[in-house]
Scaffold this motif. Structure first.
Motif, PDB file in Angstrom:
ATOM      1  N   ARG A 288      -6.456   6.102   4.021  1.00  0.00           N
ATOM      2  CA  ARG A 288      -5.696   5.990   3.006  1.00  0.00           C
ATOM      3  C   ARG A 288      -4.867   4.615   2.447  1.00  0.00           C
ATOM      4  N   LEU A 289      -4.495   3.999   3.489  1.00  0.00           N
ATOM      5  CA  LEU A 289      -4.294   2.507   4.440  1.00  0.00           C
ATOM      6  C   LEU A 289      -4.737   2.305   5.605  1.00  0.00           C
ATOM      7  N   ARG A 290      -5.201   0.863   5.153  1.00  0.00           N
ATOM      8  CA  ARG A 290      -5.950   0.291   5.691  1.00  0.00           C
ATOM      9  C   ARG A 290      -5.318  -1.544   6.181  1.00  0.00           C
TER      10      ARG A 290
ATOM     11  N   GLN B 123       0.855  -1.592  -0.119  1.00  0.00           N
ATOM     12  CA  GLN B 123       0.297   0.262   0.204  1.00  0.00           C
ATOM     13  C   GLN B 123       1.045   0.817  -0.073  1.00  0.00           C
TER      14      GLN B 123
ATOM     15  N   ARG C  15       2.025   1.365  -3.383  1.00  0.00           N
ATOM     16  CA  ARG C  15       0.935   2.106  -3.908  1.00  0.00           C
ATOM     17  C   ARG C  15       0.758   3.818  -4.102  1.00  0.00           C
TER      18      ARG C  15
ATOM     19  N   LEU D 172      -5.877  -5.493  -2.556  1.00  0.00           N
ATOM     20  CA  LEU D 172      -4.561  -3.452  -1.974  1.00  0.00           C
ATOM     21  C   LEU D 172      -4.105  -3.536  -2.689  1.00  0.00           C
TER      22      LEU D 172
END
Length: 318
Positions: free
Chosen positions: A284-286, A178, A181, A202
């Motif tokens: 924005r990030l999980r 992530q 990305r 993801l």
């Protein structure tokens, strides 16, 4: 002046302990005296602790434990999240009631953990937990997040890059792919065929690991691979070299290979974890949490995590 919620002599608390080194079978939940915050320290009432491979690797045998400065009896687990309930004299920047997360080497799976406010992983570190990040998620960030951040700093990815990530669905992998990305890179991630849809969720283009990896990557027709991160062993390194990736743009975290840079979470930028926590807070990030266990089921939790097939993080709830 020391701030307290509770105090000395307020009774026993629970902690996962080892009286001998070994596998999950040596882990027990014991009653221990409540630790107390000293000068320059805070005490955290732990609500959740995230598991990492390093937790059981470094307590598997005496020789490995010694390299980490551990001796018996020992605690277990490093990542934690919770609420400050004592603040020692000189422990600036914290107050009782603050939500925090951090790392305390091999002692995090416990009702209380005491950490230095200017410490390191051995003496313990704490970061303020942003609003919008729950404790179970916060308890997964420190080791995996800092390791991923350090690796991404080595690779210095940008929109011009296509990066190959080996072990993309693991605990460090979910952060690394992530972050890659977010940096604008295209990400190819290795995993078992059963993880393909999970990796796609993801933002990863999945490819099965194992024999023939280089051929399968070429068959994706994604153009040149410009960087690689091996989160497990050496297969991704060998594939990257076959694909023409220069050694300077390949990174490992679990294996030392001559000519290949290695990343360590201790070398992450000072603000790396705060940055990751803000990314989580802003969606924005999980952080996929694969399973949660009560502390009484610590052995089952470690067995699941040590199997290395879990998708995401395993968390102990206290």
């Amino acid at each position: 002046m020391q701030q307290h919620n509770g105090g000395p002599g307020s009774g026993p608390s629970r902690a996962v302990r080892l009286e001998s080194f070994g596998g999950p079978e040596v882990l027990t939940v014991q009653d221990v005296p409540e630790p107390q915050a000293g000068d320059g320290q805070i005490r955290v009432r732990v609500t959740a602790a995230g598991l990492n491979p390093m937790d059981w690797v470094m307590t598997a045998d005496a020789a490995t434990a010694a390299r980490f400065g551990l001796s018996l009896p020992a605690g277990f687990g490093t990542d934690y999240a919770g609420v400050v309930d004592q603040v020692g004299a000189g422990a600036n920047g914290y107050t009782v009631g603050d939500r925090v997360f951090g790392a305390a080497l091999s002692r995090a799976v416990a009702d209380f953990v005491v950490v230095d406010t200017d410490g390191n992983i051995a003496s313990g570190v704490a970061h303020h937990t942003p609003d919008g990040v729950d404790d179970r998620t916060a308890a997964t960030l420190s080791i995996a997040g800092s390791t991923a951040a350090a690796a991404l700093d080595v690779l210095d990815l940008g929109p011009q890059d296509t990066v190959l990530v080996g072990g993309a669905g693991g605990g460090v992998g979910v952060f690394a792919v992530q972050l890659a990305r977010i940096a604008g890179a295209r990400v190819i991630g290795t995993g078992s065929p059963s993880t393909a849809e999970y990796l796609r969720s993801l933002g990863v283009e999945p490819v099965a690991y194992g024999d023939g990896l280089t051929t399968r990557i070429r068959d994706l027709d994604v153009g040149p691979v410009t960087a690689a991160l091996d989160l497990h062993g050496t297969d991704t390194v060998h594939a990257a070299r076959e694909l023409g990736v220069p050694d300077s743009r390949i990174c490992t975290i679990a294996t030392v290979i001559e000519g290949i840079p290695a990343a360590n979470g201790a070398n992450a930028a000072p603000d790396a974890l705060e940055h990751i926590a803000r990314l989580v807070a802003s969606d924005r990030l999980r952080v996929p949490i694969a399973a949660t266990f009560p502390v009484e089921d610590i052995r089952a939790a470690v067995e699941l995590q040590a199997g290395r097939h879990v998708r995401g993080k395993v968390v102990i709830v206290l």
